[in-house]
Motif scaffolding. Structure first.
Motif, PDB file in Angstrom:
ATOM      1  N   CYS A 203       0.810  -1.223   0.000  1.00 13.19           N
ATOM      2  CA  CYS A 203       0.000   0.000   0.000  1.00 13.19           C
ATOM      3  C   CYS A 203       0.840   1.267   0.000  1.00 13.19           C
ATOM      4  O   CYS A 203       0.348   2.343  -0.373  1.00 13.19           O
ATOM      5  CB  CYS A 203      -0.959   0.006   1.179  1.00 13.19           C
ATOM      6  SG  CYS A 203      -0.138   0.027   2.794  1.00 13.19           S
ATOM      7  N   ASP A 238       0.228   3.137   8.953  1.00 12.96           N
ATOM      8  CA  ASP A 238      -0.281   4.301   8.234  1.00 12.96           C
ATOM      9  C   ASP A 238      -1.468   3.946   7.351  1.00 12.96           C
ATOM     10  O   ASP A 238      -2.445   4.701   7.274  1.00 12.96           O
ATOM     11  CB  ASP A 238       0.818   4.924   7.370  1.00 12.96           C
ATOM     12  CG  ASP A 238       1.773   5.791   8.182  1.00 12.96           C
ATOM     13  OD1 ASP A 238       1.691   5.758   9.418  1.00 12.96           O
ATOM     14  OD2 ASP A 238       2.595   6.488   7.567  1.00 12.96           O
ATOM     15  N   CYS A 239      -1.375   2.808   6.678  1.00 12.14           N
ATOM     16  CA  CYS A 239      -2.458   2.428   5.769  1.00 12.14           C
ATOM     17  C   CYS A 239      -3.729   2.093   6.539  1.00 12.14           C
ATOM     18  O   CYS A 239      -4.836   2.430   6.105  1.00 12.14           O
ATOM     19  CB  CYS A 239      -2.021   1.265   4.888  1.00 12.14           C
ATOM     20  SG  CYS A 239      -0.670   1.684   3.763  1.00 12.14           S
ATOM     21  N   TRP A 240      -3.595   1.416   7.679  1.00 10.80           N
ATOM     22  CA  TRP A 240      -4.778   1.115   8.494  1.00 10.80           C
ATOM     23  C   TRP A 240      -5.437   2.399   8.988  1.00 10.80           C
ATOM     24  O   TRP A 240      -6.663   2.545   8.946  1.00 10.80           O
ATOM     25  CB  TRP A 240      -4.399   0.231   9.675  1.00 10.80           C
ATOM     26  CG  TRP A 240      -5.553  -0.087  10.571  1.00 10.80           C
ATOM     27  CD1 TRP A 240      -6.040   0.685  11.588  1.00 10.80           C
ATOM     28  CD2 TRP A 240      -6.406  -1.246  10.520  1.00 10.80           C
ATOM     29  NE1 TRP A 240      -7.125   0.086  12.192  1.00 10.80           N
ATOM     30  CE2 TRP A 240      -7.377  -1.098  11.556  1.00 10.80           C
ATOM     31  CE3 TRP A 240      -6.430  -2.390   9.731  1.00 10.80           C
ATOM     32  CZ2 TRP A 240      -8.355  -2.066  11.790  1.00 10.80           C
ATOM     33  CZ3 TRP A 240      -7.413  -3.348   9.981  1.00 10.80           C
ATOM     34  CH2 TRP A 240      -8.366  -3.185  10.994  1.00 10.80           C
ATOM     35  N   GLY A 242      -5.156   5.423   7.712  1.00 11.65           N
ATOM     36  CA  GLY A 242      -5.455   6.392   6.671  1.00 11.65           C
ATOM     37  C   GLY A 242      -4.506   7.575   6.656  1.00 11.65           C
ATOM     38  O   GLY A 242      -4.837   8.636   6.111  1.00 11.65           O
ATOM     39  N   GLY A 245      -0.558   6.129   1.982  1.00  9.01           N
ATOM     40  CA  GLY A 245      -0.695   4.866   1.271  1.00  9.01           C
ATOM     41  C   GLY A 245      -1.988   4.759   0.488  1.00  9.01           C
ATOM     42  O   GLY A 245      -2.919   5.537   0.679  1.00  9.01           O
ATOM     43  N   SER A 246      -2.029   3.771  -0.393  1.00 18.14           N
ATOM     44  CA  SER A 246      -3.221   3.503  -1.194  1.00 18.14           C
ATOM     45  C   SER A 246      -3.261   2.013  -1.536  1.00 18.14           C
ATOM     46  O   SER A 246      -2.321   1.500  -2.161  1.00 18.14           O
ATOM     47  CB  SER A 246      -3.204   4.327  -2.482  1.00 18.14           C
ATOM     48  OG  SER A 246      -4.344   4.050  -3.262  1.00 18.14           O
ATOM     49  N   SER A 248      -5.878   2.924   1.751  1.00 24.92           N
ATOM     50  CA  SER A 248      -5.674   3.241   3.154  1.00 24.92           C
ATOM     51  C   SER A 248      -7.019   3.504   3.803  1.00 24.92           C
ATOM     52  O   SER A 248      -8.060   3.553   3.131  1.00 24.92           O
ATOM     53  CB  SER A 248      -4.754   4.458   3.308  1.00 24.92           C
ATOM     54  OG  SER A 248      -5.392   5.627   2.821  1.00 24.92           O
ATOM     55  N   TYR A 252      -8.499  -0.139   3.206  1.00 24.57           N
ATOM     56  CA  TYR A 252      -7.456  -1.059   3.676  1.00 24.57           C
ATOM     57  C   TYR A 252      -8.006  -1.948   4.790  1.00 24.57           C
ATOM     58  O   TYR A 252      -7.811  -3.172   4.785  1.00 24.57           O
ATOM     59  CB  TYR A 252      -6.262  -0.244   4.168  1.00 24.57           C
ATOM     60  CG  TYR A 252      -5.082  -1.054   4.670  1.00 24.57           C
ATOM     61  CD1 TYR A 252      -4.037  -1.404   3.822  1.00 24.57           C
ATOM     62  CD2 TYR A 252      -5.007  -1.452   6.005  1.00 24.57           C
ATOM     63  CE1 TYR A 252      -2.941  -2.131   4.295  1.00 24.57           C
ATOM     64  CE2 TYR A 252      -3.921  -2.184   6.482  1.00 24.57           C
ATOM     65  CZ  TYR A 252      -2.893  -2.514   5.626  1.00 24.57           C
ATOM     66  OH  TYR A 252      -1.815  -3.232   6.093  1.00 24.57           O
TER      67      TYR A 252
END
Length: 507
Positions: A203, A238-240, A242, A245-246, A248, A252
């Motif tokens: 991500c 970070d992805c969890w 938001g 990332g993408s 996110s 995610y």
């Protein structure tokens, strides 16, 4: 390269065949009753070994069976076995069938195995009996010396069924009792399986959610052909949350939930591992200076990691088939250049200001508290130091859990510091005597399996679970890669060796 050694015993007189390291006896016409037994010294190291035993019934169908044989040397003994009830009296070894493998029709076969110990030498047994009927014929097949090179991987034909029954139904809810992991019914249980990497990096590297790899029913079916019962899933903070990332945020999170639910429905316990976290680190052995979760940091941050675990715990509380691995591989001892080990252990447990780390650290106690504050009662994995290869002071600095449901997390690779049975006995064994231990990552970067064979034999003898790195088809040249495709084709020889072991060992 060490070849596999076989000892084949069959009813009747025999002629000797030798080819490609195989020494066998081929009998003439077999009697109406009897059996054949193939005894394989799978791997050997100073003072210990692992053997697989294949049994074929040549007589009338049976609904249960008992195999007996004698060890040739004093000092040879079975320390732990699978797929049979193993007992030993003096030199006599007895293996009795389990409820699920007792029925053997004429020509029917089953496979069992054990981890053993020896003192001076480890010759193979020369006589076996099945339900009192002798399997006559003998063979002198050399036992391999202590493993110093990569052994040839055992071959498991695609049609060979697992020697331990695969899980049916949903994955079991788990709890801690003493130094054991147990199901809700009180049965002891080991998490045996693999890591499925990419949730930590894809991500933030423009590779989508799972690095273009499938997380569907077909991919889970491939895992089940290996008898995988646990999948460790590295995640990105970070992805969890938001933060970057993408995908996110909610997207995610939903992808993680969907994969977890699929695994649980297929009898596989997910282990959610926080792998990459937020916080800028430029100190000793810095993998990157990015403040975002794009690499492995020495410790989680107080700014975001308790928030991460609050969200994960709320998402999965009530589903105790899911295990939480609080932080992948801490190394605050490296960040302070190994100058004050008690301070590094305090940093691991208590967090706060830690030498060499510029951000406020979240300790393991902070993360335990964050999970329990949600009401979640899931089993928690808590790491040690030195990328969790060091558990020497783990018991002293164990965080407090009001539910007393903590498992010690240990990682073991051939390039780590603690790589011998004496080290495992003194350091890891001491912890395992008091609390459950799980080897969240095992592997070796040579594409062979001689090192993990020794690790698994030791872990099996202690009834400790393990999840190998990694179920991703990245090419064995990268090391520690189990598969060549998501259909579950094993790499040679690392993946082949690990698959064969999973198909033989009991949880």
């Amino acid at each position: 390269m060490m070849k596999r050694r076989y000892a084949l015993l069959a009813c009747g007189a025999a002629a000797t065949l030798a080819a490609a390291g195989l020494v066998a006896i081929t009998p003439p016409a077999l009697a109406a009753t009897g059996c054949t037994v193939a005894y394989t010294v799978q791997s050997q190291w100073p003072g210990g070994f692992q053997s697989n035993v294949s049994i074929t019934n040549l007589g009338s169908p049976v609904t249960s069976w008992t195999l007996t044989f004698d060890f040739p040397n004093t000092g040879q003994r079975v320390t732990q076995g699978w797929s049979a009830t193993w007992t030993q009296s003096a030199a006599r070894v007895t293996a009795a069938s389990m409820s699920w493998n007792g029925s053997l029709g004429t020509g029917g076969s089953t496979a069992i195995g054990f981890v053993g110990a020896y003192s001076s030498a480890n010759p193979v047994p020369t006589a076996f009996s099945l339900n009192g009927t002798a399997c006559t014929g003998s063979v002198s097949s050399p036992t391999p010396g202590p493993t110093t090179a990569s052994p040839t991987a055992p071959t498991v034909p695609p049609t060979t069924p697992p020697t331990t029954p695969p899980n049916t139904g949903a994955a079991p809810a788990l709890r801690v009792s003493g130094n054991q992991l147990q199901t809700a019914s009180g049965a002891t249980y080991r998490l045996l399986g693999v890591n499925r990497a990419s949730g930590e990096f894809a991500c933030v590297q423009g590779k989508g959610m799972w690095d273009s790899g499938p997380v569907d029913q077909a991919s889970v079916n491939a895992m089940k052909t290996w008898n995988i019962r646990a999948v460790r899933i590295p995640l990105n903070e970070d992805c969890w949350l938001g933060l970057s990332g993408s995908p996110s945020g909610a997207t995610y999170q939903q992808a993680v939930k969907d994969y977890v639910n699929l695994l649980v429905a297929n009898g596989i316990n997910p282990i959610l591992d926080l792998h990459w976290t937020h916080g800028q680190y430029t100190g000793n052995i810095s993998a990157c200076a990015d403040v975002n979760a794009t690499c492995q940091k020495p410790m989680p941050s107080m700014q975001y990691t308790p928030q991460f675990w609050t969200g994960v715990a709320n998402a999965f509380k009530g589903n105790n088939a899911v295990v939480f691995d609080l932080f992948n591989e801490p190394y605050p001892d490296a960040s302070n250049n190994w100058s004050d080990m008690p301070a590094a252990w305090r940093c691991l447990r208590d967090g706060g200001t830690c030498t060499g780390i510029s951000y406020e650290v979240a300790g393991m106690q902070d993360l335990v508290d964050a999970v329990r504050a949600t009401g979640a009662s899931n089993v928690l994995l808590v790491a040690g130091l030195t990328w969790t290869n060091d558990l020497t002071q783990w018991l002293t600095y164990k965080p407090n859990d009001p539910l007393n449901s903590i498992v010690a997390s240990w990682h073991s690779y051939n390039f780590n510091a603690c790589v011998t049975t004496s080290c495992w006995d003194s350091q890891i064994g001491a912890v395992a005597a008091q609390v459950p231990v799980h080897a969240g990552e095992i592997g070796q970067d040579t594409c062979a399996h001689n090192y993990i064979d020794q690790v698994m034999a030791w872990l099996d003898s202690k009834r400790i679970g393990y999840t190998a790195w990694t179920w991703n088809p990245w090419g064995c040249g990268s090391g520690n890669v189990l598969i060549t495709d998501y259909n579950g084709t094993p790499t040679s020889t690392y993946g082949e060796g690990y698959k064969a072991h999973l198909l033989a060992v009991t949880p």
